[in-house]
Design an enzyme around this catalytic site. Structure first.
Site, PDB file in Angstrom:
ATOM      1  N   ALA A   1       0.864  -1.178   0.000  1.00 39.75           N
ATOM      2  CA  ALA A   1       0.000   0.000   0.000  1.00 39.75           C
ATOM      3  C   ALA A   1       0.900   1.227   0.000  1.00 39.75           C
ATOM      4  O   ALA A   1       2.048   1.163   0.450  1.00 39.75           O
ATOM      5  CB  ALA A   1      -0.893  -0.021   1.232  1.00 39.75           C
TER       6      ALA A   1
ATOM      7  N   GLU B   1       4.998  -5.080   6.951  1.00 41.17           N
ATOM      8  CA  GLU B   1       4.304  -4.005   7.668  1.00 41.17           C
ATOM      9  C   GLU B   1       4.843  -3.792   9.074  1.00 41.17           C
ATOM     10  O   GLU B   1       4.881  -2.677   9.585  1.00 41.17           O
ATOM     11  CB  GLU B   1       2.798  -4.300   7.744  1.00 41.17           C
ATOM     12  CG  GLU B   1       2.067  -4.135   6.426  1.00 41.17           C
ATOM     13  CD  GLU B   1       1.994  -5.404   5.595  1.00 41.17           C
ATOM     14  OE1 GLU B   1       2.812  -6.330   5.836  1.00 41.17           O
ATOM     15  OE2 GLU B   1       1.128  -5.474   4.710  1.00 41.17           O
TER      16      GLU B   1
HETATM   17  N1  CAA Z   1       4.611   3.204  -0.725  1.00 41.00           N
HETATM   18  C1  CAA Z   1       5.003   4.383  -1.290  1.00 41.00           C
HETATM   19  N2  CAA Z   1       6.096   4.498  -2.041  1.00 41.00           N
HETATM   20  C2  CAA Z   1       6.851   3.395  -2.236  1.00 41.00           C
HETATM   21  C3  CAA Z   1       6.517   2.166  -1.675  1.00 41.00           C
HETATM   22  C4  CAA Z   1       5.332   2.084  -0.895  1.00 41.00           C
HETATM   23  N3  CAA Z   1       4.895   0.944  -0.370  1.00 41.00           N
HETATM   24  N4  CAA Z   1       7.466   1.272  -2.027  1.00 41.00           N
HETATM   25  C5  CAA Z   1       8.354   1.925  -2.792  1.00 41.00           C
HETATM   26  N5  CAA Z   1       7.975   3.214  -2.910  1.00 41.00           N
HETATM   27  C6  CAA Z   1       8.654   4.286  -3.654  1.00 41.00           C
HETATM   28  C7  CAA Z   1       9.887   4.744  -2.903  1.00 41.00           C
HETATM   29  O1  CAA Z   1       9.536   5.688  -1.901  1.00 41.00           O
HETATM   30  C8  CAA Z   1      10.692   5.338  -4.032  1.00 41.00           C
HETATM   31  O2  CAA Z   1      10.187   6.608  -4.323  1.00 41.00           O
HETATM   32  P1  CAA Z   1      11.220   7.866  -4.467  1.00 41.00           P
HETATM   33  O3  CAA Z   1      12.034   7.524  -5.702  1.00 41.00           O
HETATM   34  O4  CAA Z   1      10.305   9.018  -4.663  1.00 41.00           O
HETATM   35  O5  CAA Z   1      12.059   7.892  -3.238  1.00 41.00           O
HETATM   36  C9  CAA Z   1      10.369   4.436  -5.221  1.00 41.00           C
HETATM   37  O6  CAA Z   1       9.158   3.781  -4.880  1.00 41.00           O
HETATM   38  C10 CAA Z   1      11.430   3.381  -5.460  1.00 41.00           C
HETATM   39  O7  CAA Z   1      11.620   2.682  -4.230  1.00 41.00           O
HETATM   40  P2  CAA Z   1      13.065   2.446  -3.579  1.00 41.00           P
HETATM   41  O8  CAA Z   1      13.987   3.561  -3.933  1.00 41.00           O
HETATM   42  O9  CAA Z   1      12.849   2.176  -2.124  1.00 41.00           O
HETATM   43  O10 CAA Z   1      13.504   1.122  -4.386  1.00 41.00           O
HETATM   44  P3  CAA Z   1      14.518   0.004  -3.897  1.00 41.00           P
HETATM   45  O11 CAA Z   1      14.714  -0.859  -5.080  1.00 41.00           O
HETATM   46  O12 CAA Z   1      15.696   0.602  -3.229  1.00 41.00           O
HETATM   47  O13 CAA Z   1      13.722  -0.814  -2.763  1.00 41.00           O
HETATM   48  C11 CAA Z   1      11.800  -1.948  -1.829  1.00 41.00           C
HETATM   49  C12 CAA Z   1      12.597  -1.570  -3.108  1.00 41.00           C
HETATM   50  C13 CAA Z   1      12.645  -2.906  -0.981  1.00 41.00           C
HETATM   51  C14 CAA Z   1      10.537  -2.652  -2.307  1.00 41.00           C
HETATM   52  C15 CAA Z   1      11.473  -0.674  -1.014  1.00 41.00           C
HETATM   53  O14 CAA Z   1      10.901   0.282  -1.875  1.00 41.00           O
HETATM   54  C16 CAA Z   1      10.516  -0.902   0.108  1.00 41.00           C
HETATM   55  O15 CAA Z   1      10.899  -1.405   1.146  1.00 41.00           O
HETATM   56  N6  CAA Z   1       9.245  -0.490  -0.080  1.00 41.00           N
HETATM   57  C17 CAA Z   1       8.235  -0.564   0.973  1.00 41.00           C
HETATM   58  C18 CAA Z   1       7.776  -1.986   1.200  1.00 41.00           C
HETATM   59  C19 CAA Z   1       6.736  -2.010   2.304  1.00 41.00           C
HETATM   60  O16 CAA Z   1       7.024  -1.708   3.445  1.00 41.00           O
HETATM   61  N7  CAA Z   1       5.507  -2.383   1.941  1.00 41.00           N
HETATM   62  C20 CAA Z   1       4.403  -2.446   2.876  1.00 41.00           C
HETATM   63  C21 CAA Z   1       3.605  -1.167   2.831  1.00 41.00           C
HETATM   64  S1  CAA Z   1       2.375  -1.047   4.100  1.00 41.00           S
HETATM   65  C22 CAA Z   1       1.060  -1.981   3.541  1.00 41.00           C
HETATM   66  O17 CAA Z   1       1.116  -2.567   2.467  1.00 41.00           O
HETATM   67  C23 CAA Z   1      -0.144  -2.037   4.469  1.00 41.00           C
HETATM   68  C24 CAA Z   1      -1.129  -3.066   4.091  1.00 41.00           C
HETATM   69  O18 CAA Z   1      -1.099  -4.175   4.558  1.00 41.00           O
HETATM   70  C25 CAA Z   1      -2.211  -2.750   3.185  1.00 41.00           C
END
Ligand code: CAA
Length: 258
Positions: free
Chosen positions: A65, A132
């Site tokens: 999300a 999460e």
């Molecule tokens: N929400 C918003 N933006 C996100 C995102 C997310 N879940 N995941 C990635 N992005 C964005 C990053 O902020 C980044 O944007 P900017 O270039 O503007 O900084 C862009 O996407 C590229 O991401 P990264 O630079 O982080 O890419 P990476 O290759 O270095 O890492 C990743 C990839 C490991 C997937 C990392 O992006 C990450 O950890 N993302 C979050 C994963 C996460 O925690 N997901 C759970 C979300 S909470 C949820 O889903 C609640 C639920 O149950 C419904």
């Protein structure tokens, strides 16, 4: 059909929906989920369509999300809008079979979205997880319920409690995905499977799907409601704010409650 956050293509009797927010690794926001629901309405309303493929990019099915969209939400925001439900659960309510073709990250809501589909086919670079907990929250769109059912308590426990991410091979071994294919063959494999299903008796396929869903429904609906209330409640604490702020500021979170 044309959309801003997804692509919608009809290929014979198969609709292919591609999540298309490359700048955010297909993070799921309200606009995207509304469009996805509309696309599924379109597919279901088209008598020619017998199956749907849901996919993302080679790098990400969906990285969860959208953290930036929810970071500032309060408990009352969550509660009053019943975040996250409604259109977010549309895939689970789809009457047509939906095949998730997953390459790259399927994390958080991305993993949960894939689990709402009937079949998950994974590229060999796929990664599944429910991280999460590292944001100070818990899965909010079915992860604690569907992952436990898919892979059992031990593996789901490690993934949900520690945030450990698993690769495609481990996901297949655990029963989360139906099979793993080479990344460059993913789309073809998913399409072939969808075409095969679309060629079968529509009511038989739909009833088979409905019948499988019934095997989960009674306890699942209870669990989902409970999960959502706890998910909302975490927005009343400091750790969700810290965890999400830390993510956005690209630093390690310092949680108060540990
Ligand atoms: N929400 C918003 N933006 C996100 C995102 C997310 N879940 N995941 C990635 N992005 C964005 C990053 O902020 C980044 O944007 P900017 O270039 O503007 O900084 C862009 O996407 C590229 O991401 P990264 O630079 O982080 O890419 P990476 O290759 O270095 O890492 C990743 C990839 C490991 C997937 C990392 O992006 C990450 O950890 N993302 C979050 C994963 C996460 O925690 N997901 C759970 C979300 S909470 C949820 O889903 C609640 C639920 O149950 C419904």
């Amino acid at each position: 059909m044309t959309f801003e956050n997804i692509l919608y293509d009809k290929d014979g009797a198969v609709v292919v929906i591609t999540l298309n927010r490359p700048e955010a690794l297909n993070a799921l926001n309200g606009a995207l989920m509304t469009e996805l629901a509309q696309a599924l309405d379109g597919a279901e309303g088209d008598p020619d369509v017998g199956a749907v493929v849901l996919t993302g990019s080679p790098k990400a099915f969906a990285a969860g999300a959208d953290i930036k969209e929810m970071a500032d939400k309060t408990f009352m925001d969550c509660y009053l809008e019943d975040f996250i439900t409604g259109t977010w659960e549309r895939v689970a309510r789809c009457r047509l079979p939906v095949i998730a073709a997953v390459a790259g990250y399927a994390l958080g809501g991305g993993c949960e979205l894939a689990m709402m589909c009937d079949i998950i086919i994974a590229a060999d670079n796929a990664k599944f997880g429910q991280p999460e907990i590292t944001l100070g929250i818990i899965p909010g769109i079915g992860g604690t319920q569907r992952l436990v059912r898919a892979v059992g308590k031990a593996k789901a426990g490690e993934m949900i409690l520690s945030g450990r991410i698993i690769d495609a091979v481990e996901a297949e071994r655990a029963g989360l995905v139906s099979r793993v294919v080479a990344a460059d063959a993913l789309n073809d494999e998913a399409l072939q499977t969808a075409r095969k299903i679309a060629e079968l008796s529509r009511p038989a396929v739909m009833m088979a799907k409905e019948s499988m869903a019934a095997a989960f429904e009674a306890p699942l609906s209870h669990g989902l409601r409970h999960e959502r209330r706890l998910f909302h409640a975490l927005f009343a604490g400091e750790d969700q704010k810290e965890g999400m702020a830390a993510f956005i500021e690209k630093r390690r979170p310092v949680f108060k409650n540990r």
